[in-house]
Design an enzyme around this catalytic site. Structure first.
Site, short mmCIF file in Angstrom:
data_model
loop_
_atom_site.label_atom_id
_atom_site.label_comp_id
_atom_site.label_asym_id
_atom_site.label_seq_id
_atom_site.Cartn_x
_atom_site.Cartn_y
_atom_site.Cartn_z
N GLY A 117 -7.77 12.66 -28.79
CA GLY A 117 -8.75 13.74 -29.65
C GLY A 117 -8.02 13.98 -30.91
O GLY A 117 -7.28 13.35 -31.42
N LEU B 284 -9.87 14.06 -33.53
CA LEU B 284 -10.51 12.75 -34.28
C LEU B 284 -9.92 12.67 -35.92
O LEU B 284 -10.60 13.87 -36.22
CB LEU B 284 -11.88 12.67 -33.91
CG LEU B 284 -11.96 12.53 -32.25
CD1 LEU B 284 -13.44 12.27 -31.86
CD2 LEU B 284 -11.09 11.67 -31.77
N HIS C 224 -10.11 7.03 -35.88
CA HIS C 224 -10.83 7.15 -34.83
C HIS C 224 -12.31 6.92 -35.04
O HIS C 224 -13.09 5.85 -34.24
CB HIS C 224 -10.86 8.53 -34.26
CG HIS C 224 -9.50 8.72 -33.67
ND1 HIS C 224 -8.92 9.73 -34.27
CD2 HIS C 224 -8.73 8.44 -32.58
CE1 HIS C 224 -7.72 10.27 -33.63
NE2 HIS C 224 -7.66 9.27 -32.63
N GLY D 80 -7.10 0.74 -32.35
CA GLY D 80 -6.68 0.60 -33.65
C GLY D 80 -5.43 -0.34 -33.77
O GLY D 80 -4.39 -0.19 -32.90
N GLN E 260 0.94 -1.26 -28.89
CA GLN E 260 -0.21 -0.51 -27.73
C GLN E 260 -1.35 -1.70 -27.98
O GLN E 260 -1.84 -2.20 -26.65
CB GLN E 260 -0.81 0.65 -28.32
CG GLN E 260 -1.82 1.26 -27.48
CD GLN E 260 -2.14 2.50 -27.52
OE1 GLN E 260 -1.53 3.55 -27.32
NE2 GLN E 260 -3.33 2.72 -28.40
N SER F 266 -3.36 9.83 -38.81
CA SER F 266 -2.88 10.08 -37.62
C SER F 266 -3.10 11.73 -37.30
O SER F 266 -2.88 12.38 -37.87
CB SER F 266 -1.37 9.73 -37.62
OG SER F 266 -0.65 10.43 -36.53
N SER F 267 -3.50 11.95 -36.15
CA SER F 267 -3.55 13.22 -35.56
C SER F 267 -2.10 13.94 -35.76
O SER F 267 -2.39 15.02 -35.97
CB SER F 267 -3.86 13.44 -34.12
OG SER F 267 -5.01 12.46 -33.69
#
Ligand code: AMP
Length: 281
Positions: free
Chosen positions: A32, A34, A38, A148, A154, A186-187
């Protein structure tokens, strides 16, 4: 109209109906808050599938004890509007209790490629990621899942897991999205003060410098890393370089001689915020 679903049972029921109608399902897992990174994943999914599901779940088991789980930015209504604008069909937003009810006991672990880079500093992180992604894949049953390249390790870990466990999902790696000045979206950028944001540019600047050095003939990783380090530490609010690594993009093993296709990845603390970035040569 984007529908927000909180219950696993309800999400599974919806998916079952969609599958009956032979709908192709695209899935974008997120925590989240976003941003355009995203959104680019979402756009890939909506263009390649009949239905797009975005999960929003800040997964506690991938955070270490001293990490930022409690202060991680959350704003479901804002996220819903972004999803709506991008033609997302469903947001899957379960609670912690829904995902990990009392008595929960099962974890998924990928070996070896989870041990270096971020894995060396975030104990249990990738185990948390692979566990939640497995659960989400089982619930959503997607044809395609979008990740991503911002989280380069990851992506590799998920690809390995899907291959090893014969999961029936196509994992698609999407380009890393940057701000105009180079900062990787980035969040966690929300944590940065104006001055810290300036120092956060050191990550991308050092990667661009490394690429330039490589393109002008430098192949010694130590020389490249040293020059990156100097550049990063010249920014006032950089607190610590956690790592800079030049690795083979497939095996994630460190390189003795840098070659085209290798990945340079780094993690740096700017103030109290841990930022990561990478570039493929
Ligand atoms: P997160 O919400 O940070 O867990 O990220 C969810 C997904 O969005 C992951 O697959 C990330 O790699 C991807 N993502 C995050 N930031 C970016 C970015 N700047 N560019 C491309 N993808 C990103």
């Amino acid at each position: 109209m984007t529908k927000v679903i909180h219950s696993i049972d309800e999400m599974k029921k919806i998916i079952k109906e969609l599958k009956k109608d032979n709908k192709k399902i695209g899935f974008v897992p997120t925590m989240g808050y976003l941003h355009e990174g995203h959104e680019s994943l979402i756009k890939c999914s909506t263009s390649e599938n009949d239905i797009t599901v975005v999960s929003i779940f800040v997964n506690p088991i991938q955070f270490g004890k001293s990490e930022d789980l409690d202060r991680y930015p959350r704003d479901l209504e804002r996220d819903r509007q972004i999803c709506e604008k991008n033609g997302v069909d469903y947001i899957f937003n379960p609670s912690y209790e829904e995902m990990y009810p009392e008595g929960y006991k099962t974890y998924v672990e990928v070996e070896e490629i989870t041990k270096n880079l971020c894995g060396a500093f975030r104990e249990g992180h990738f185990r948390g990621v692979t566990t939640v992604v497995t659960k989400l894949f089982n619930i959503i049953n997607p044809d395609n899942a979008y990740f991503g390249k911002k989280d380069f390790q990851q992506l590799k870990v998920i690809q390995q897991m899907v291959k090893d466990l014969n999961m029936d999902v196509n994992v698609i790696g999407c380009p890393l999205i940057r701000e105009k000045d180079g900062l990787a979206l980035s969040s966690r950028n929300k944590y940065l003060s104006k001055e810290e944001r300036e120092s956060a540019l050191s990550l991308s600047k050092s990667l661009f410098l490394a690429k330039q050095l490589f393109e002008s003939g430098e192949t010694d990783p130590q020389t490249i890393k040293k020059k990156m380090e100097e550049l990063i530490l010249s920014y006032p609010l950089v607190r610590e370089i956690q790592y800079i690594e030049i690795v083979d993009s497939e095996t994630l093993k460190p390189k003795e001689k840098v070659e085209k296709g290798d990945t340079i990845a780094l993690a740096v603390y700017v103030g109290n915020t841990r930022l990561i970035d990478n570039i493929q040569l």
